[in-house]
Structures are given as structure tokens and as C-alpha cells.
Design a protein around this motif. Structure first.
Motif, PDB file in Angstrom:
ATOM      1  N   SER A 130     -24.032 -63.947 -28.191  1.00 33.12           N
ATOM      2  CA  SER A 130     -22.601 -63.711 -28.051  1.00 33.12           C
ATOM      3  C   SER A 130     -22.131 -62.826 -29.193  1.00 33.12           C
ATOM      4  O   SER A 130     -22.751 -62.777 -30.258  1.00 33.12           O
ATOM      5  CB  SER A 130     -21.830 -65.035 -28.055  1.00 33.12           C
ATOM      6  OG  SER A 130     -22.056 -65.751 -29.256  1.00 33.12           O
ATOM      7  N   GLY A 131     -21.045 -62.125 -28.966  1.00 33.94           N
ATOM      8  CA  GLY A 131     -20.482 -61.263 -30.010  1.00 33.94           C
ATOM      9  C   GLY A 131     -21.431 -60.151 -30.400  1.00 33.94           C
ATOM     10  O   GLY A 131     -21.983 -59.449 -29.553  1.00 33.94           O
ATOM     11  N   THR A 132     -21.641 -59.991 -31.698  1.00 30.31           N
ATOM     12  CA  THR A 132     -22.519 -58.957 -32.244  1.00 30.31           C
ATOM     13  C   THR A 132     -23.536 -59.600 -33.169  1.00 30.31           C
ATOM     14  O   THR A 132     -23.180 -60.406 -34.031  1.00 30.31           O
ATOM     15  CB  THR A 132     -21.718 -57.903 -33.025  1.00 30.31           C
ATOM     16  OG1 THR A 132     -20.794 -57.269 -32.135  1.00 30.31           O
ATOM     17  CG2 THR A 132     -22.639 -56.861 -33.633  1.00 30.31           C
ATOM     18  N   ILE A 133     -24.813 -59.256 -32.984  1.00 29.41           N
ATOM     19  CA  ILE A 133     -25.896 -59.734 -33.846  1.00 29.41           C
ATOM     20  C   ILE A 133     -26.409 -58.530 -34.637  1.00 29.41           C
ATOM     21  O   ILE A 133     -26.794 -57.513 -34.056  1.00 29.41           O
ATOM     22  CB  ILE A 133     -27.051 -60.348 -33.030  1.00 29.41           C
ATOM     23  CG1 ILE A 133     -26.531 -61.437 -32.087  1.00 29.41           C
ATOM     24  CG2 ILE A 133     -28.126 -60.885 -33.962  1.00 29.41           C
ATOM     25  CD1 ILE A 133     -25.951 -62.636 -32.771  1.00 29.41           C
ATOM     26  N   ASN A 134     -26.396 -58.654 -35.947  1.00 28.82           N
ATOM     27  CA  ASN A 134     -26.834 -57.543 -36.788  1.00 28.82           C
ATOM     28  C   ASN A 134     -28.350 -57.442 -36.847  1.00 28.82           C
ATOM     29  O   ASN A 134     -29.067 -58.437 -36.805  1.00 28.82           O
ATOM     30  CB  ASN A 134     -26.273 -57.696 -38.204  1.00 28.82           C
ATOM     31  CG  ASN A 134     -24.765 -57.548 -38.244  1.00 28.82           C
ATOM     32  OD1 ASN A 134     -24.199 -56.731 -37.519  1.00 28.82           O
ATOM     33  ND2 ASN A 134     -24.106 -58.338 -39.078  1.00 28.82           N
ATOM     34  N   ASN A 135     -28.816 -56.219 -36.974  1.00 29.40           N
ATOM     35  CA  ASN A 135     -30.237 -55.937 -37.144  1.00 29.40           C
ATOM     36  C   ASN A 135     -30.649 -56.309 -38.568  1.00 29.40           C
ATOM     37  O   ASN A 135     -30.064 -55.832 -39.532  1.00 29.40           O
ATOM     38  CB  ASN A 135     -30.491 -54.442 -36.887  1.00 29.40           C
ATOM     39  CG  ASN A 135     -31.960 -54.078 -36.918  1.00 29.40           C
ATOM     40  OD1 ASN A 135     -32.757 -54.688 -37.612  1.00 29.40           O
ATOM     41  ND2 ASN A 135     -32.321 -53.044 -36.172  1.00 29.40           N
ATOM     42  N   ALA A 136     -31.655 -57.178 -38.691  1.00 30.97           N
ATOM     43  CA  ALA A 136     -32.151 -57.584 -40.011  1.00 30.97           C
ATOM     44  C   ALA A 136     -33.604 -57.180 -40.133  1.00 30.97           C
ATOM     45  O   ALA A 136     -34.510 -57.876 -39.676  1.00 30.97           O
ATOM     46  CB  ALA A 136     -31.998 -59.093 -40.192  1.00 30.97           C
ATOM     47  N   SER A 137     -33.823 -55.983 -40.711  1.00 32.23           N
ATOM     48  CA  SER A 137     -35.189 -55.468 -40.906  1.00 32.23           C
ATOM     49  C   SER A 137     -35.962 -55.391 -39.597  1.00 32.23           C
ATOM     50  O   SER A 137     -37.145 -55.749 -39.516  1.00 32.23           O
ATOM     51  CB  SER A 137     -35.950 -56.321 -41.919  1.00 32.23           C
ATOM     52  OG  SER A 137     -35.284 -56.345 -43.159  1.00 32.23           O
ATOM     53  N   GLY A 138     -35.295 -54.927 -38.541  1.00 32.19           N
ATOM     54  CA  GLY A 138     -35.972 -54.694 -37.262  1.00 32.19           C
ATOM     55  C   GLY A 138     -35.986 -55.869 -36.323  1.00 32.19           C
ATOM     56  O   GLY A 138     -36.551 -55.782 -35.232  1.00 32.19           O
ATOM     57  N   VAL A 139     -35.391 -56.998 -36.695  1.00 36.46           N
ATOM     58  CA  VAL A 139     -35.331 -58.155 -35.798  1.00 36.46           C
ATOM     59  C   VAL A 139     -33.892 -58.652 -35.685  1.00 36.46           C
ATOM     60  O   VAL A 139     -33.042 -58.341 -36.524  1.00 36.46           O
ATOM     61  CB  VAL A 139     -36.253 -59.299 -36.275  1.00 36.46           C
ATOM     62  CG1 VAL A 139     -37.698 -58.861 -36.292  1.00 36.46           C
ATOM     63  CG2 VAL A 139     -35.826 -59.800 -37.655  1.00 36.46           C
ATOM     64  N   PHE A 140     -33.637 -59.443 -34.639  1.00 38.22           N
ATOM     65  CA  PHE A 140     -32.304 -59.967 -34.372  1.00 38.22           C
ATOM     66  C   PHE A 140     -32.407 -61.483 -34.182  1.00 38.22           C
ATOM     67  O   PHE A 140     -33.200 -61.948 -33.345  1.00 38.22           O
ATOM     68  CB  PHE A 140     -31.709 -59.330 -33.117  1.00 38.22           C
ATOM     69  CG  PHE A 140     -31.627 -57.828 -33.168  1.00 38.22           C
ATOM     70  CD1 PHE A 140     -30.441 -57.191 -33.496  1.00 38.22           C
ATOM     71  CD2 PHE A 140     -32.748 -57.041 -32.878  1.00 38.22           C
ATOM     72  CE1 PHE A 140     -30.362 -55.807 -33.535  1.00 38.22           C
ATOM     73  CE2 PHE A 140     -32.680 -55.657 -32.918  1.00 38.22           C
ATOM     74  CZ  PHE A 140     -31.487 -55.033 -33.253  1.00 38.22           C
TER      75      PHE A 140
END
Length: 511
Positions: A130-140
Motif C-alpha cells: 500500500s502507498g509507496t515503498i522505498n527502494n532500499a539497496s535494490g530491494v523493497f
């Protein structure tokens, strides 16, 4: 935009959906478009039938199909008696299961703040995010929900852990539109490259010819050294396996292959081909780390490869190039240490959208090899994905206008003559050898060996004159020293007058 879904997976999904062949078109990918509910609906609403494919960090691949359209404005459930969930991989192993819908009133759930969601509100069988998930070093790290067996029949598994292995950290979520494939004649014309008739006899003749090729004895070389270079995932290692399979008469995997954000190959790895009776051919295919825009093999390290300064099985450091003071640095390479032909391996499906930095790196590598008079060729891989009809009938490759345009595109972008570009299909999904795959690989390899033979012939004078006396040109060293690191200066200061280096002033590298 091309996705990660394999042809074999598409075929499996086609059979689950039924009613004939389907056309898959990638609408949305969180790795490319961002993990945002707003972007998902912007790309995927009102597109008809779609599949959602989730790739988690553990190597699991799963998702869902709906024949209904996504629509943020609904903010509720949509009936779909054809919807199903599915599993394609579990922890990297192919594991194919279909989970049909059991409560057709709750196929999918559309909401402006939700990504792809299957089931009913508060009882989501599969809610991605839901909403927006930020990219963290190529993974979500997904924030969705996975309720087991509420509206879908999950026969064959006892929990979601048997599908996603308890991991909701993903590398990508892709949504494809799925439309009925219109069977039409593909755009074919007369052969744009002259070819003999394709049959088992041609494959056997090509094998025999390649086996017979070897450097002239007076050159004191055991084999032709072929350097393979190209972007991550283009198919360098797969080509090594393909040609080795041809000569061994069975599927082989000496080179480790796989998918990932970075190169699976990390070393300068040679592969000597062996025939079915275990007799080695005079061919040494040298695999290298996959090219990436911002790190990995750079122009200087590539120049060292061309000059033979980098030893076999050297582990490339993605963040730091080899230097003169490295104990593995080959100070006095000979003709056998240098590549006799450089082969750029490029993916037909991505050549038109290569990263600009990566394209510039490839162009610089070509210039460097050209300055040293080393011949070059291109292997154009994944032609079966670029042109589906060619994938079904490889003998049509040289009548396909689709593949011809790709060859022309490479010629225009990088400056290769068209007859130096060889379309090939590597073994990937197959369990048995195929004459078409073999013939394309052998045609390419034969011409590459011809190029290598021409280069060796040009070096004949070097062998005839014996080892060249080592020397240091002080004026050239002064010029080159401007580009050296302190460690490289230190390495040079450590050489006595009996251990001097030549300096190749065409590109400030060492030979």
C-alpha cells in the motif's frame, strides 16, 4: 520495456489460462517505475486481463492472474471466475502450481492506495503493498498481507511459507497485460545473409571444421584465446556452456549462470572446449565479469586484459582495478597470454536501451582493441525472445527483418561491420540438444576462430624475431606516470634495470 518472465513461465501461464496463445506486454515494474500504488494504477488500470508476478529476495516467484481490469475508482472487490494465484519458483527451484479461485465474488480488490491485491477487504489472499515503498539497496520491504486459503483453493501447500518462504522482501513486482495472440505472418523476406541448408549434416560438418582448426605450430600456441566481454546478463557464460554442450553431445554447465543485479561471474575464467571423446579443442573461451555502468571492469583494466597482464582465474574487484604492484600482475605477457579475438556479447532485447555510461564503456573498449589491431565480433543473444517466430524456427533467423534491424542497430551504435555480428540462441530452458541452436553457435564460433587466426598470422614476425628486449622509454614513462596511482609508481620503482617494461603510448597502458 522487457520483463524478467521467462518464455517457459509464459507457456505455463498460457496453459493455466487456456484458450490458446497469449501476448504478454509488461505494463509496470517496481524496479523501473517505483513501488507506488499511484504509479501502479496509472500504468495498469483499465488494461483488461493481467498477471502480477512477484520476485522475492529468496528466489521465490509467485503471483496472480485476473481476467478483470484494475480500477482505482472502484475501491472494492471485483467478481472474477477466471482468477487464480500461482507459484513458479520456490527458493530458486522451478515449482509450478496453480491455485484457482474458490469464491468468485472476490477475485481482485481495487483501491487507489493499494498495489495489486487479490481477495476481499480485511481478508486479502494476496495484498502486495500500500502507498509507496522505498527502494532500499535494490530491494523493497512489502507491507502487504497474505491470508491463506480465504478465497482461493491452495491445495498442494499448507501455508504461504511454502510459496514465499516467509520472505516479503522483493526485488521486483511486474504486471503484464495478457491478450489473445493474433496469429499473423511474421515479416519475413529473402535471406539477408546467405546460408547453407540447415540440417544435422551441416551441424556435424561445422563441428568437424571447428575441431580441425588450430594455430600454426611455428607460433608455439596451444589454442586460440577468445575474450568474452559484455553487460551483466547478456549471456557470456551461457555461450560457454552452449558451445561446450555442442561438442560434448549433452547439456553441460561448466560456467555458472544465473540472474541477479550484479555479475554472477567474478573471475577471468578460461574454458577449454572438449569433444565427446574428451579430446580438447584448440579453443579457450575466456569469460569475464559482467559490465556495469559505474563499477567493474574499466578501460584500464580492459587494456590490461588485451595486453595479457591479467592472469587466468584472477578475481576482479568490482570497486578497484588491478594495478602494477599486484602480485598477480603478469609483467611479461607473451602472445599466448593475449586474446586473439575480442567478442562483445549483447542482448538483442536490451541493446536499444543500454545505459549511456555502459554504452560509452563498450565503445571505449572497442577503440582500445582496435588500436591494438585485435579483431572483434559481436554475439547477439536472446534472438528467440526478440522475435518469437525465430524462437520457434531458428532457421528463419536470416530472413527475419526483426533480427536484421537489430544487427543494423548494433552496427550503427558501436561501429561493427554487419558481418561481424552473429545472432545466437543459448541453451536455457532446453533439456535436449537442438540442431538450430548448435548451428548458430558453430557458425559464430567458426568465424571468430577465423578472425583469431588472422590476428595470429599478423603476429608471426614477433615470434620469428624472438623475445623483444625489455626497455623503458623515459619520456613515455613521464607521460604515463601522470595517470598512475601512488601504488603503481611504487611498483615501477621496485624494478631493476633487468626488469624493465615497455609502455604502449597509444592509450597509456603497459605491455
Amino acid at each position: 520495456m522487457t520483463g524478467q518472465l521467462r518464455n517457459s513461465d509464459k507457456s505455463q501461464i498460457e496453459s493455466w489460462i487456456g484458450q490458446g496463445p497469449k501476448h504478454f506486454s509488461l505494463l509496470y515494474s517496481i524496479s523501473k517505475d517505483g513501488c507506488s500504488a499511484q504509479k501502479f494504477h496509472e500504468k495498469c488500470d483499465h488494461q483488461g486481463s493481467t498477471i502480477t508476478v512477484i520476485y522475492n529476495y529468496q528466489g521465490c516467484v509467485f503471483g496472480g492472474y485476473t481476467s478483470a481490469s484494475w480500477a482505482a475508482c472502484i475501491s472494492g472487490s471485483t467478481r472474477d471466475d477466471k482468477a487464480f494465484l500461482f507459484q513458479l519458483k520456490f527458493s530458486g527451484t522451478d515449482t509450478r502450481r496453480q491455485f484457482p479461485i474458490s469464491d468468485v465474488d472476490y477475485g481482485i480488490y481495487s483501491h487507489p492506495n493499494f498495489g495489486p491485491t487479490f481477495g476481499e477487504y480485511d481478508e486479502f489472499d494476496l495484498k502486495s503493498f500500500s502507498g509507496t515503498i522505498n527502494n532500499a539497496s535494490g530491494v523493497f520491504q512489502l507491507d502487504g498481507a497474505f491470508t491463506f486459503g480465504t478465497h482461493f483453493d491452495m491445495t498442494g501447500v499448507s501455508s504461504w511459507d511454502e510459496i514465499h518462504d516467509g520472505v516479503v522482501t522483493v526485488t521486483d513486482i511486474e504486471v503484464y497485460s495478457v491478450a489473445v495472440k493474433q496469429v499473423t505472418e511474421e515479416p519475413y523476406q529473402a535471406h539477408w545473409r546467405k546460408m547453407p541448408e540447415w540440417n544435422r549434416k551441416l551441424s556435424q560438418e561445422l563441428q568437424q571444421e571447428v575441431k580441425s582448426l588450430q594455430p600454426s605450430p611455428e607460433m608455439k600456441l596451444q589454442d586460440y584465446r577468445i575474450l568474452l566481454i559484455g553487460p551483466v546478463g547478456a549471456g557470456k557464460s551461457s555461450f560457454c556452456n552452449t558451445v561446450n554442450s555442442v561438442f560434448r553431445g549433452r547439456m553441460t554447465q561448466r560456467a555458472i549462470c544465473g540472474e541477479g543485479p550484479h555479475s554472477i561471474t567474478t573471475a577471468y575464467q578460461p574454458y577449454v572446449l572438449n569433444s565427446k571423446d574428451n579430446v580438447p579443442l584448440h579453443v579457450r573461451l575466456c569469460d569475464t565479469r559482467g559490465l556495469e555502468p559505474n563499477f567493474g571492469i574499466d578501460t584500464m583494466e580492459f587494456s590490461y586484459l588485451l595486453n595479457g597482464h591479467i592472469p587466468e582465474r584472477y578475481e576482479f574487484n568490482a570497486e578497484k582495478s588491478i594495478s602494477l604492484d599486484d602480485p598477480m600482475f603478469v609483467l611479461k605477457p607473451s602472445l599466448k597470454d593475449r586474446p586473439h579475438c575480442v567478442v562483445f556479447v549483447l542482448d538483442a532485447t536490451t541493446i536499444g536501451r543500454l545505459d549511456e555510461k555502459l554504452l560509452e564503456k563498450i565503445k571505449n573498449f572497442r577503440k582500445s582493441a582496435t588500436r591494438k589491431q585485435i579483431p572483434q565480433a559481436v554475439l547477439l543473444t536472446k534472438i528467440d525472445i526478440q522475435d518469437k517466430a525465430v524462437g520457434q524456427h531458428l532457421e528463419k533467423v536470416y530472413t527475419s527483418t526483426v533480427i536484421e534491424k537489430k544487427v543494423q542497430e548494433i552496427s550503427n551504435m558501436i561501429g561493427f561491420p554487419k558481418n561481424h555480428v552473429f545472432p545466437v540462441k543459448n541453451y536455457e530452458d532446453e533439456m535436449l540438444l537442438d540442431d538450430g541452436v548448435n548451428i548458430l553457435a558453430l557458425l559464430a564460433l567458426r568465424q571468430i576462430l577465423y578472425f583469431a587466426e588472422d590476428y595470429i598470422e599478423n603476429q608471426r614476425s614477433e615470434v620469428a624475431e624472438g623475445p623483444e628486449e625489455e626497455r623503458v622509454d623515459k619520456s613515455q614513462m613521464d607521460l604515463s606516470s601522470k595517470a598512475m596511482t601512488p601504488g603503481e609508481h611504487k611498483g615501477l620503482r621496485g624494478f631493476s634495470s633487468k626488469k624493465k617494461l615497455n609502455i604502449d603510448d597509444d592509450d597509456d597502458d603497459f605491455s
